[in-house]
Write an enzyme that holds these catalytic residues in place. Sequence first.
Site, mmCIF file in Angstrom:
data_model
loop_
_atom_site.group_PDB
_atom_site.id
_atom_site.type_symbol
_atom_site.label_atom_id
_atom_site.label_comp_id
_atom_site.label_asym_id
_atom_site.label_seq_id
_atom_site.Cartn_x
_atom_site.Cartn_y
_atom_site.Cartn_z
ATOM 1 N N ASP A 198 0.701 -0.712 4.747
ATOM 2 C CA ASP A 198 0.060 -0.524 6.074
ATOM 3 C C ASP A 198 -1.164 -0.828 6.352
ATOM 4 O O ASP A 198 -2.309 -0.325 5.778
ATOM 5 C CB ASP A 198 0.283 1.049 6.526
ATOM 6 C CG ASP A 198 0.179 1.264 8.045
ATOM 7 O OD1 ASP A 198 -0.883 0.878 8.513
ATOM 8 O OD2 ASP A 198 0.993 1.857 8.530
ATOM 9 N N ASP A 201 -3.868 1.411 7.956
ATOM 10 C CA ASP A 201 -4.132 2.450 7.065
ATOM 11 C C ASP A 201 -5.121 2.071 6.273
ATOM 12 O O ASP A 201 -6.098 2.661 5.649
ATOM 13 C CB ASP A 201 -3.090 3.137 6.696
ATOM 14 C CG ASP A 201 -2.381 4.123 7.547
ATOM 15 O OD1 ASP A 201 -2.911 4.477 8.589
ATOM 16 O OD2 ASP A 201 -1.185 4.768 7.201
HETATM 17 C C1 PRP Z 1 1.293 -2.473 12.602
HETATM 18 C C2 PRP Z 1 0.594 -3.982 12.761
HETATM 19 C C3 PRP Z 1 1.260 -4.573 13.803
HETATM 20 C C4 PRP Z 1 2.547 -4.248 13.772
HETATM 21 C C5 PRP Z 1 3.288 -4.983 13.383
HETATM 22 O O1 PRP Z 1 0.631 -1.706 13.752
HETATM 23 O O2 PRP Z 1 -0.862 -3.572 12.678
HETATM 24 O O3 PRP Z 1 0.544 -4.393 15.127
HETATM 25 O O4 PRP Z 1 2.634 -2.893 13.045
HETATM 26 O O5 PRP Z 1 4.771 -4.860 13.392
HETATM 27 P P1 PRP Z 1 6.035 -5.431 14.196
HETATM 28 O O6 PRP Z 1 5.644 -6.744 14.109
HETATM 29 O O7 PRP Z 1 7.358 -5.030 13.782
HETATM 30 O O8 PRP Z 1 5.651 -4.799 15.839
HETATM 31 P P2 PRP Z 1 0.835 -0.065 13.790
HETATM 32 O O9 PRP Z 1 2.160 0.191 14.718
HETATM 33 O O10 PRP Z 1 1.017 0.284 12.301
HETATM 34 O O11 PRP Z 1 -0.366 0.434 14.344
HETATM 35 P P3 PRP Z 1 -1.834 0.254 13.770
HETATM 36 O O12 PRP Z 1 -2.318 -1.108 13.714
HETATM 37 O O13 PRP Z 1 -2.626 1.052 14.966
HETATM 38 O O14 PRP Z 1 -1.937 1.007 12.591
HETATM 39 N N1 URA Z 2 2.785 -3.334 9.807
HETATM 40 C C1 URA Z 2 2.221 -2.907 8.583
HETATM 41 O O1 URA Z 2 0.928 -2.583 8.806
HETATM 42 N N2 URA Z 2 2.468 -3.427 7.636
HETATM 43 C C2 URA Z 2 3.789 -3.912 7.583
HETATM 44 O O2 URA Z 2 4.364 -4.347 6.481
HETATM 45 C C3 URA Z 2 4.732 -4.089 8.710
HETATM 46 C C4 URA Z 2 4.107 -3.437 9.974
#
Ligand code: PRP
Ligand code: URA
Length: 207
Positions: A198, A201
Amino acid sequence: MSKVVVVDHPLVQHKMSIIRDYRTGTKEFREALNEISGLITYEISRNFETKEAKVTTPIEETTVRVLTKDVVIVPILRAGLGMVDGIHTMIPTAKIGHVGLYRDETTLQPVEYYAKFPDLPQATVLVVDPMLATGGSASFAVTAVKKRGAKDIRYVGLVGCPEGVARMQQDHPDVDIYLAAMDARLNEVGYIVPGLGDCGDRLFGTK
Ligand code: PRP
Ligand code: URA
């Protein structure tokens, strides 16, 4: 059909080895992400338009070339923030817009919670998010900037996968995609494999 450029420069590959390692802490993760972002920007900007201008050196007047268009960086919150400083170091005059999205953990659909942009119609717009997983967030953000008049748009990411690239090429065939790595697939909970976990995170020290 849009172009997919994987910037596989040896320096990028080396820094990706740091980013992928689960033992890498927040500080080193953030530094490597910004460094890679700067290196990718060098490749993205290779065909930016320039125009002729005049400057006077200490010796005489001469002809130079300067960038024609403004650049706007649009990070997708949160993880996109981790790429902004690296891009800004290369293009210090760039303005910055923000789009706040999170993926609903069950549906994997993007949910918008914030949007604020400078003037977009005349600019080159870089939509920035490290992870191109299902492509839902990237596609949503590109639609958001198009609604505000953006026409010259590139997507800048770190790790992509076939599912995310296919979604972007279907929804936005006019938007070229720049990545540091193209991974194998998505797992059953929508994470890129092997990926880096992630990104938000790891960048911000949350869980
Ligand atoms: C993560 C990442 C992207 C998204 C990608 O964000 O930073 O924005 O997932 O996934 P997708 O291509 O399936 O849409 P997240 O929702 O975890 O939020 P964050 O950046 O606030 O942690
Ligand atoms: N968002 C992330 O941060 N990691 C992944 O692998 C997919 C979506």
